[in-house]
Scaffold this motif. Structure first.
Motif, PDB file in Angstrom:
ATOM      1  N   UNK A 233       0.694  -1.316   0.008  1.00 22.33           N
ATOM      2  CA  UNK A 233      -0.101   0.034  -0.057  1.00 22.33           C
ATOM      3  C   UNK A 233       0.924   1.071   0.111  1.00 22.33           C
ATOM      4  N   UNK A 234       0.541   2.224  -0.681  1.00 20.54           N
ATOM      5  CA  UNK A 234       1.185   3.767  -0.846  1.00 20.54           C
ATOM      6  C   UNK A 234       0.072   4.550  -0.734  1.00 20.54           C
ATOM      7  N   UNK A 235      -0.106   4.686   0.686  1.00 19.89           N
ATOM      8  CA  UNK A 235      -1.100   5.854   1.083  1.00 19.89           C
ATOM      9  C   UNK A 235      -0.604   7.277   0.989  1.00 19.89           C
ATOM     10  N   UNK A 236      -1.599   8.162   0.884  1.00 22.34           N
ATOM     11  CA  UNK A 236      -1.406   9.507   0.914  1.00 22.34           C
ATOM     12  C   UNK A 236      -2.703  10.107   1.646  1.00 22.34           C
ATOM     13  N   UNK A 237      -2.374  11.578   1.998  1.00 20.23           N
ATOM     14  CA  UNK A 237      -3.607  12.162   2.586  1.00 20.23           C
ATOM     15  C   UNK A 237      -4.581  12.455   1.673  1.00 20.23           C
ATOM     16  N   UNK A 238      -5.909  12.681   2.118  1.00 22.11           N
ATOM     17  CA  UNK A 238      -6.899  13.026   1.157  1.00 22.11           C
ATOM     18  C   UNK A 238      -6.933  14.388   0.800  1.00 22.11           C
TER      19      UNK A 238
END
Length: 262
Positions: A233-238
């Motif tokens: 997973x490569x999450x970033x902020x909304x």
């Protein structure tokens, strides 16, 4: 004493110096990175079942250890900072029947093996491997510590976008009377593993060491120790609104990986 061992000891000393400051800052719920980017995706990749035994590596003040206990796991949580373990125990008085906190250096293969061969269903390390000088002993030990089909889930600062001396760039441009802004990063020295000093929380007593490694470094070390990558997973902020500053929108600041024992 070798230069490498001195670096490990220096790193440990700095984390012990910063422990109380970090604990005060993180508190019971930790920071935004952990709450929004790390915890939800790590929980999904771990898929904890009640009664499982989990190793929490570099547990800090025990935020995630307590969450694992809430999910029904039995936890052994290790950190090489005695002060951090002391703080974790103080925050975990209601969980000490299912969390065993220990001061243990994750670069010490022998100490890790003493935790118990094939004892753990899963292992986890939240935002920690890039702070550990040598992760080879840990990866070798995990192959022995994990049960059959056990998994190791870890999150790190994204090495493709957060290299040593990386620059955050926020640009504003007037295009036909409309103001447009965009964020980017400038990266340097991606391929070469290297230590560097960093500030994780503004005002911390001492800069701590970080150890940059490319993605291929992590992958190949895991493959060499008979792990297979089966989750990422490569999450970033909304992005809720256009900020007048740099933020991690569309550029993931962290990466979370799951490696399964073969």
């Amino acid at each position: 004493m070798s230069e490498w061992k001195e670096l490990i000891q220096d790193s440990q000393s700095r984390w012990n110096e910063n422990a109380e400051y970090w604990d005060d800052y993180m508190g019971e719920q930790s920071n935004q990175f952990h709450r929004e980017l790390i915890r939800p995706y790590t929980e999904k990749l771990l898929n904890v079942k009640e009664g499982q035994t989990i190793l929490d590596i570099a547990c800090g003040n025990g935020n995630f250890s307590r969450r694992l206990a809430e999910l029904g796991a039995n936890v052994i949580a290790i950190d090489y900072s005695p002060k951090m373990i002391e703080r974790a125990k103080l925050r975990s008085k209601e969980y000490l029947n299912c969390i065993d906190y220990r001061v243990l250096d994750a670069t010490n293969h022998g100490s890790l093996i003493e935790l118990g061969k094939q004892k753990f269903d899963h292992a986890v390390a939240n935002m920690a491997l890039m702070d550990i000088a040598d992760i080879t002993p840990l990866m070798k030990a995990l192959q022995k510590l994990l049960k059959k089909n056990g998994s190791f889930v870890f999150s790190i600062t994204h090495p493709c976008f957060q290299t040593p001396h990386m620059r955050k760039v926020h640009e504003i441009e007037d295009i036909d009377g409309d103001i447009h802004s965009r964020n980017s990063v400038q990266i340097f020295n991606y391929l070469s593993p290297q230590p560097y000093e960093a500030i994780g929380i503004k005002g911390q007593p001492s800069p701590h060491f970080m150890f940059h490694r490319s993605l291929s470094y992590y992958f190949n070390l895991s493959f060499q120790n008979n792990f297979v990558l089966d989750g990422i997973v490569e999450p970033c902020f909304n992005k809720e609104k256009e900020p007048n500053r740099f933020d991690w929108y569309e550029i993931p600041p962290v990466i979370i990986l799951r490696f399964k024992k073969l």
